[in-house]
Design a protein around this motif. Structure first.
Motif, PDB file in Angstrom:
ATOM      1  N   LYS A  24       0.803  -1.236  -0.232  1.00 48.39           N
ATOM      2  CA  LYS A  24       0.045   0.354  -0.289  1.00 48.39           C
ATOM      3  C   LYS A  24       0.868   1.765  -0.218  1.00 48.39           C
ATOM      4  CE  LYS A  24      -3.756   1.952   2.675  1.00 48.39           C
ATOM      5  NZ  LYS A  24      -4.810   1.783   3.336  1.00 48.39           N
ATOM      6  N   PRO A  25       0.565   1.764  -1.080  1.00 49.08           N
ATOM      7  CA  PRO A  25       1.859   3.101  -0.885  1.00 49.08           C
ATOM      8  C   PRO A  25       2.081   4.292   0.047  1.00 49.08           C
ATOM      9  CG  PRO A  25       0.661   2.702  -3.654  1.00 49.08           C
ATOM     10  CD  PRO A  25      -0.246   1.851  -2.383  1.00 49.08           C
ATOM     11  N   GLY A  26       2.877   4.280   1.103  1.00 48.47           N
ATOM     12  CA  GLY A  26       2.562   5.662   1.869  1.00 48.47           C
ATOM     13  C   GLY A  26       2.863   4.602   3.062  1.00 48.47           C
ATOM     14  N   HIS A  27       2.663   3.374   3.105  1.00 51.07           N
ATOM     15  CA  HIS A  27       2.211   2.629   4.434  1.00 51.07           C
ATOM     16  C   HIS A  27       3.023   1.447   4.598  1.00 51.07           C
ATOM     17  CE1 HIS A  27      -1.652   5.108   5.273  1.00 51.07           C
ATOM     18  NE2 HIS A  27      -1.735   5.729   3.676  1.00 51.07           N
ATOM     19  N   GLU A  28       4.210   1.997   5.164  1.00 57.96           N
ATOM     20  CA  GLU A  28       5.120   1.150   5.435  1.00 57.96           C
ATOM     21  C   GLU A  28       4.400  -0.427   6.029  1.00 57.96           C
ATOM     22  OE1 GLU A  28       8.884  -0.714   4.916  1.00 57.96           O
ATOM     23  OE2 GLU A  28       8.713   1.326   3.882  1.00 57.96           O
ATOM     24  N   GLY A  29       4.944  -1.279   5.786  1.00 54.81           N
ATOM     25  CA  GLY A  29       4.480  -2.631   6.442  1.00 54.81           C
ATOM     26  C   GLY A  29       2.895  -2.549   5.959  1.00 54.81           C
ATOM     27  N   SER A  30       2.367  -2.220   5.191  1.00 55.02           N
ATOM     28  CA  SER A  30       0.646  -2.624   5.117  1.00 55.02           C
ATOM     29  C   SER A  30       0.960  -2.273   3.697  1.00 55.02           C
ATOM     30  CB  SER A  30      -0.096  -0.618   5.395  1.00 55.02           C
ATOM     31  OG  SER A  30      -0.284  -1.339   6.927  1.00 55.02           O
ATOM     32  N   PHE A  31      -0.630  -3.877   3.065  1.00 53.39           N
ATOM     33  CA  PHE A  31      -0.920  -4.161   2.096  1.00 53.39           C
ATOM     34  C   PHE A  31      -2.324  -4.215   1.597  1.00 53.39           C
ATOM     35  CE2 PHE A  31       2.647  -6.706   4.044  1.00 53.39           C
ATOM     36  CZ  PHE A  31       3.827  -5.842   3.319  1.00 53.39           C
ATOM     37  N   ARG A  32      -2.325  -4.428   0.893  1.00 53.32           N
ATOM     38  CA  ARG A  32      -3.684  -4.541   0.131  1.00 53.32           C
ATOM     39  C   ARG A  32      -3.403  -6.045  -0.459  1.00 53.32           C
ATOM     40  NH1 ARG A  32      -3.042   0.851  -1.857  1.00 53.32           N
ATOM     41  NH2 ARG A  32      -4.742   2.514  -1.233  1.00 53.32           N
TER      42      ARG A  32
END
Length: 275
Positions: free
Chosen positions: A213-221
């Motif tokens: 997820k762009p701009g969110h380190e360690g987060s995914f879609r």
């Protein structure tokens, strides 16, 4: 006069819900109780009863005297109706019209079917009405852009033919009937078949992967990929619908059935409880 509860998992604004409610109106006193938002895939979930504080609002469905929304899934709508929240306990629960055939493994996850199963758990018979969508949908669900070509009147006509005899002679022991209708003009339907519940839907999610997820380190879609149509035999529910037949499947209760050749759990517990 029988009291018929009509619900769905697509929310109060679903055109299919409105068509269904008006289709069964000649056969009893109809009350619509539906979620205030989309709950597709909710199965027979209630949510955490010790935490939720659901809201109920009166609403309007053309041609129906009593209509309510609930801020919760369809099974919760059925539970509240059984407990008398909306007046006398219903004699029959009818869910739908779901855009997307609830066949194969979709039966396990469908909120439309879940409403009917919840009805039976409370001593009320339930009917789930679903209709095929363009490109077969995915796992029993139809995207918004698929609905423009939906022939709701075909499924509503079939629903009326199913509900009328049930209301006239309600079973003593509650039953659950899963009905799936092709998206065809009524005159083009080939008839109906009593079909086995299949193991796969007409079209399935084939793979899934994580996308950062762009701009969110360690987060995914989670990105899902959809497979091609599955060829299905005509004796199963999905195959019957694909062949142009209305599919009827009577859904059994969950029962204990010890599989042959699987006794390792028994041995493990025997070992645990050896004195």
């Amino acid at each position: 006069m029988a009291r018929i509860l009509v619900t769905n998992d697509d929310g109060i604004d679903s055109i299919g819900l409105h068509h269904l409610a008006r289709a069964v109106r000649p056969f009893g006193e109809v009350v619509v109780v539906a979620p205030d938002a989309e709950y597709s895939g909710a199965s027979a979930a209630f949510g955490p009863l010790h935490l939720i504080r659901p809201d109920v609002h009166r609403t309007d469905v053309e041609g129906i005297a009593e209509s309510y929304t609930v801020s919760g899934p369809p099974a919760l709508c059925v539970l509240f109706a059984r407990l008398g929240v909306f007046g006398p306990k219903p004699d029959l629960v009818v869910g739908g019209i779901n855009p997307g055939a609830n066949v194969g493994r979709s039966v396990y996850h469908s909120g439309t079917v879940g409403a009917a199963l919840t009805a039976r758990n409370g001593g009320i018979s339930g009917v789930a009405i679903s209709q095929e969508v363009a490109d077969l949908g995915v796992e029993g669900q139809g995207w918004e852009d698929m609905l423009a070509a939906q022939l709701w009147e075909t499924a509503a006509t079939v629903a009326a033919a199913v509900v009328e005899p049930l209301v006239e002679n309600l079973p003593h022991d509650p039953v659950v009937l899963n009905v799936n209708v092709p998206n065809l003009p009524f005159a083009e339907l080939k008839g109906w078949r009593e079909a086995q519940v299949g193991t796969v839907p007409p079209r399935a999610v084939s793979a899934a992967h994580l996308e950062p997820k762009p701009g969110h380190e360690g987060s995914f879609r989670v990105v899902m990929e959809y497979g091609p149509p599955n060829p299905l035999p005509s004796e199963v529910d999905g195959g019957a619908v694909m062949d142009g037949f209305v599919s009827l499947s009577w859904l059994s209760r969950m029962v204990n059935q010890h599989p042959e050749g699987v006794d390792q759990v028994d041995r493990g517990l025997d070992s645990l409880f050896e004195r």
